[in-house]
Write an enzyme that holds these catalytic residues in place. Sequence first.
Site, PDB file in Angstrom:
ATOM      1  CD  GLU A  51      -2.997  -1.077   2.419  1.00  8.72           C
ATOM      2  OE1 GLU A  51      -2.621  -0.027   3.650  1.00  8.72           O
ATOM      3  OE2 GLU A  51      -3.605  -2.085   2.260  1.00  8.72           O
ATOM      4  CD  GLU A  59      -3.083  -5.752   4.238  1.00 10.75           C
ATOM      5  OE1 GLU A  59      -4.575  -4.774   4.341  1.00 10.75           O
ATOM      6  OE2 GLU A  59      -2.145  -5.762   4.152  1.00 10.75           O
TER       7      GLU A  59
END
Length: 914
Positions: free
Chosen positions: A512, A605
């Site tokens: 991220e 995720e």
Amino acid sequence: MVNTQNNMKAIFRIIGMVIIYLFSSCVCENSEKGKKREIVSINRNWSFFKYKSKTDSLIYDIRPEVKDYNDSKDADSKPTKAEKITPTRFVLKPWILPTANAFIEDTLKHYPVPTGNPGYDFPFVQNNYDDTEWTQVNIPHDWAIQEPFMTGWESEVGGGMGRLPNHGVAWYRKKIKFPIEDKGKSIFLQIDGAMSYSMIWINSHLVGGWPYGYNSYQVDLTPYLKFGTDNQLAIRVDNPPNSSRWYTGGGIYRNVWLIKTNPVHVSQWGTFIRTINISETSADVAMELYIQNDSEQKKNISIKTEIFGSNAEGNPEGEMVGFFTEENVAIEANSKIKLNQLGRVKNPKLWGPPPTQDPNLYVAITRLYQNDELIDEYKTRFGIRTIEFCSARGLIVNGEPIKIQGVNQHHDLGAIGAAFNKSAAKRQLDLLKQLGCNAIRLAHNPPAPELLELTDQMGFLVVNEIFDVWERKKTPLDFHLVFPEWYEADTRAFVRRDRNCPSVIMWSYGNEVGEQYTGKDGAIIAKQLHNIIKDEDPTRPTTASMNFAKPEMPFSEVPDIISLNYQGEGIRDAEAYAHLQGIRTKPLYPDFHSKYPEKMIVSSETASALSTRGTYLFPVTNECSAPAENENGGDPHNQYVSAYELYTAPFGSSADKVFASQDKHPYVAGEFVWSGWDYLGEPTPYYLARSSYSGIIDLAGFPKDRFYLYQARWRPEYPMVHILPHWNWPERVGKVTPVHVFTSGDEVELFLNGRSLGRKKKGLFEYRLRWDDVKYEPGELKAIAYKNGKVWKKEIIKKSGGAYQLIAETKYKEINTAKDELSFITIKVVDKDGNVVPDANPEIQFNIEGSGEIVATDNGNPSDMTPFPSPIRKAFNGYCLVIVKGKSEKSGNIQIKAKSDNLIPANIEISLTN
């Protein structure tokens, strides 16, 4: 005639191989007596000092002023540009940067070694400094975990970093005596992990360091040592505040080693083994071998490598199963060479994930000889396996499609903090295996090497990850401050250390990261990291987890594997999330699959579902997924989230929603749930708490209800059924109290006090069975699960009696004190019939007798601010945990007692071995 000649050739070839085998066996047998490499643990008996306020001037570099202390941001908040700072004082960075040179490929980019020796006159690095008033500690050591929690919004450390003082500057000192016999050897200090900006002095000489707290590294002590007398080792560690989104711990929190070798030796992490041409009858083993000569003279050496089956400790067992052809080479003075060798293993036993495969391991033993004298021995543990990454079928291991049933794991070990302990890590993995988990994503940093020893031994698939940030920051003082100068060294060291581990199936170079937002500029950095990894290991794919980058963006083009954080299921896309601010994304599996039809997709995720174990809040949402908010799945007063397992972080999805999305897109290779265990820090949605709510298992190691939802999916052949909530609701008589059932069966009949409430069958994309209109009455709930029309499993829960007794249980009845093993003891609060009282929270006092000590207590409640070392702790919803260890290398027995007012106490005995 031709056949006869061929037969004779075959016979001579076999005889030759036997002769070589016998010769090699003799060498193996004799060489054990003369091996020269020593790897010495120096974990014991360090002097430790941590500054309380002001520190010293021996800083690595200038840092920007922190202006934004708020750490209660959504995890998917947009990273921001780094601040430019101008040095205004003397810093030690120029003397530390050369430590990176061994991992910078282009020698023209090596950092020069400056003249001078900064810090030589600082008292803490002097041999004669009196540190008798310092604290005595053993390593691994986390300086923060035993401290009180910092509470309130204005606390120095907020919820994001776990409300413990893991920031600060500290020193570790230790005297080490090297015998005269060590003179002439090369001697290195290896630190497996120090948090962070560690800098090392030996005998007042600054010898190097490493800023990134998660990487392992070595420094060469040889030029500065004295033999036959004491040598003073001093290590300065500086962990900035506001430097992470989760609990880092502080200090030297992994193992520390002295490595003693002859001047000619196998280099640090100096082997790379690849297995190719694998069949039932043989496997070719290719090895890159790096050897260095630290002496001032050219050396002629011979090299012999043998392959054996490996036991759990990485040592050879049984007879030799393969070898490499002996080589003779010359190595110039002060130089390093690379050799490529090829061997073969017959009838290979493959490494693969249980339950359908076995994690078989091998060890290659490389020996260096000079004038027929053994001068070095180096062991390399590896596995033989084939792995394919298919865009249509997902992950294929040894020809078998394996659905990734994975979880994300942070590096802390709950109540013992960041200080690595192998028995605690194995406990986590054991419970995850019981869950049905077969894969771990290491979020978001390299692990302790011993963790990968466990995943190799147990057969877990691993995504090994290096960075959470690059040049754009998520917190004011995170790794972005040193990324430009250290990214190559960090990345190469990360891969080089772990590339022989068969459990590692892919490398992740980012999570991220803010560069997702910067178009081509971000993609350029991604490509640089991708290329470095490929240079170190061309056999495994790369990936970077994306929560923002879309298929058409340059960033998405770079990785070999498409790793999506939450985007596959959609982010804030359902009606229940419509009012929230932040990233909003439709389900993107189809878009990525269409754009990159040749690339495998995995959800790196998923979920980020939230709950507090054993806590149920009403009313219950009718949605299959909803954000946890005050009075809607959340209790802001107690900082609880409902355990109906329907509530999530603002950007997340329930397990039910994730399962449906994955089943609708069968080409997706699987998922890594956020997260396997609760972890310290990042306590979304209640940043006044200490630890996360996202685990399938709570911080103390007690399964939440969600555990059984995943177990039902991941172990479909395991008969199980699970009812929630508990059935102690005297205040809810006559009120609607929904009952949900998780099962690996396909239908369930639910009974309340003997009355059937109906038999329900799972529908398409349905993963739980709901009876949402049940009105509470005291008594008994019974669920009978069926599979294919036959009874599969039954479960009964009932209203318990009052708390009557404490019960102590453990699977860890014998622990080895020499290995620092821990025993984890569960205390249950039960009624007269032995039923756990699910709403009992009595205060429990722990005592220990014998050669042991209480390390920590916990109960899994994220909002419990009792310090972990406290021997007094309240149970939480019927359970409590006490962690004990034996005193250093003692044997015998210890007794642990748990008592609480008006309850029958519990006693348990633990055996100590060494």
